[in-house]
Design a protein around this motif. Sequence first.
Motif, short mmCIF file in Angstrom:
data_model
loop_
_atom_site.label_atom_id
_atom_site.label_comp_id
_atom_site.label_asym_id
_atom_site.label_seq_id
_atom_site.Cartn_x
_atom_site.Cartn_y
_atom_site.Cartn_z
N LEU A 38 0.86 -1.10 0.00
CA LEU A 38 0.04 -0.03 -0.01
C LEU A 38 0.77 1.48 0.03
N GLY A 43 -1.08 4.15 -1.18
CA GLY A 43 -2.08 4.08 -0.36
C GLY A 43 -1.80 4.23 1.11
N GLY A 45 -2.81 5.80 3.42
CA GLY A 45 -3.88 6.19 4.49
C GLY A 45 -4.72 4.83 4.54
N PHE A 46 -4.21 3.54 3.86
CA PHE A 46 -4.98 2.52 4.04
C PHE A 46 -4.39 1.54 4.92
N SER A 50 -3.62 2.98 10.03
CA SER A 50 -4.34 4.23 9.79
C SER A 50 -5.71 4.42 10.89
N SER A 52 -8.05 6.70 9.54
CA SER A 52 -8.89 7.26 8.69
C SER A 52 -10.34 6.60 8.54
N GLU A 54 -12.15 6.82 6.00
CA GLU A 54 -12.74 6.52 4.73
C GLU A 54 -11.85 5.06 4.64
N SER A 55 -11.04 4.39 5.24
CA SER A 55 -10.31 3.33 5.00
C SER A 55 -10.76 2.44 5.89
N GLN A 56 -11.65 2.73 6.94
CA GLN A 56 -12.27 1.49 7.77
C GLN A 56 -12.86 0.46 7.30
N PHE A 58 -11.97 -0.90 4.37
CA PHE A 58 -11.08 -1.85 3.82
C PHE A 58 -10.27 -2.28 4.68
N ARG A 59 -9.81 -1.64 5.93
CA ARG A 59 -8.99 -2.33 6.89
C ARG A 59 -10.06 -3.49 7.38
#
Length: 146
Positions: A38, A43, A45-46, A50, A52, A54-56, A58-59
Amino acid sequence: MNSSAVYFVASERVVCTLTRLIYVPAYAAYVAAVNADLTAKGGAGFVSTSTSAESQEFRDRVFVGAANLTLQNIITQKYISFFVYQSIEAYNDYRRTGFPTLQNPKNSVFFPRRFPYPQSEIATNKDNVPNATIGDGVWWDDGTED
């Protein structure tokens, strides 16, 4: 071979050969591999650390925890990581494991199982080139000697 590739191979090896008691090292290698990939591809932020919002999602989907890590998780992320610059390795992992599950809306039945012989090989060594199509398996796939 870049750092994410090394970590993917390490995590796959541990998951495939050892018991659940030592999945923590496999998961640590998996997380390091995904984070390295990443970061290398912009990436950051992912990554797993992170915060973030916005990436929760995905994580939550990618970083599943040591107890839930499977070969499918590892190979899917490895496939994504390798797809552009190491596509032959990604293809070989797919052929070896069947992961990730690929969808081909144009052809739901056929998937190439071998690379064709180059024309130069056919022209200069035709006696030793088997009569095989890209849909035929290779020796380790279908038990033939070609």
